[in-house]
Design a protein around this motif. Sequence first.
Motif, short mmCIF file in Angstrom:
data_model
loop_
_atom_site.label_atom_id
_atom_site.label_comp_id
_atom_site.label_asym_id
_atom_site.label_seq_id
_atom_site.Cartn_x
_atom_site.Cartn_y
_atom_site.Cartn_z
N ALA A 98 -1.57 11.20 10.05
CA ALA A 98 -0.87 10.21 9.23
C ALA A 98 0.29 9.59 10.00
O ALA A 98 0.51 8.38 9.94
CB ALA A 98 -0.37 10.86 7.94
N LYS A 99 1.02 10.43 10.74
CA LYS A 99 2.13 9.89 11.53
C LYS A 99 1.63 8.96 12.62
O LYS A 99 2.27 7.94 12.91
CB LYS A 99 2.95 11.04 12.14
N ASN A 100 0.49 9.29 13.23
CA ASN A 100 -0.08 8.40 14.25
C ASN A 100 -0.52 7.07 13.67
O ASN A 100 -0.59 6.07 14.39
CB ASN A 100 -1.25 9.08 14.96
N LEU A 101 -0.81 7.05 12.38
CA LEU A 101 -1.16 5.80 11.70
C LEU A 101 0.07 5.09 11.14
O LEU A 101 -0.04 4.10 10.43
CB LEU A 101 -2.15 6.09 10.56
N ASN A 102 1.25 5.65 11.46
CA ASN A 102 2.53 5.11 10.99
C ASN A 102 2.63 5.08 9.47
O ASN A 102 3.22 4.16 8.90
CB ASN A 102 2.79 3.71 11.58
N ASN A 106 4.99 9.56 1.60
CA ASN A 106 4.53 9.23 0.26
C ASN A 106 3.18 8.52 0.28
O ASN A 106 2.31 8.80 -0.55
CB ASN A 106 5.57 8.39 -0.48
N ASP A 107 3.01 7.58 1.23
CA ASP A 107 1.73 6.86 1.32
C ASP A 107 0.61 7.81 1.71
O ASP A 107 -0.50 7.73 1.16
CB ASP A 107 1.81 5.72 2.35
N ALA A 108 0.87 8.72 2.64
CA ALA A 108 -0.15 9.66 3.08
C ALA A 108 -0.57 10.58 1.93
O ALA A 108 -1.77 10.82 1.72
CB ALA A 108 0.36 10.48 4.26
N ASP A 114 -5.72 10.19 -3.83
CA ASP A 114 -6.78 9.26 -4.27
C ASP A 114 -8.13 9.67 -3.70
O ASP A 114 -9.14 9.66 -4.40
CB ASP A 114 -6.45 7.83 -3.84
N TYR A 115 -8.14 10.02 -2.43
CA TYR A 115 -9.38 10.41 -1.77
C TYR A 115 -9.92 11.70 -2.40
O TYR A 115 -11.12 11.85 -2.59
CB TYR A 115 -9.16 10.57 -0.27
#
Length: 123
Positions: A98-102, A106-108, A114-115
């Motif tokens: 998640a951090k690598n996707l910036n 909260n979004d992660a 949701d998933y």
Amino acid sequence: MQFDNTRPIYLQLLEEFKVKISTGEWEAGSKIDSVRNLASTYEVNPNTVQKALAELERDGLTETRRTAGRFVTDDIKKLENLEDDAFKDIADQFIFGAKNLNMSKNDAIKELSDYWEEDDDRN
């Protein structure tokens, strides 16, 4: 099992065996198959299996009983710690990704939630 050629096979077997213990496939107190049978199942050298099993024993997850074989520990605390460690490994991978996707925390968490719900709907 497909082995990753960039990592020692005994470590991959060790991880596999820990999964079997933490998921209950190898139940607390149960006898583990012989080194020879495990080597045949995984199509590896018996010495490689022996090395992985020796690591399990060093970690206190198995014990050898003279003339009876090797058994999964029945120490519930050690088994709970194994499950906690497995969860933390998965969580570390998730957080790193998640951090690598910036992504923000909260979004992660929202995306994961949701998933998770979608997966429940599929199953």
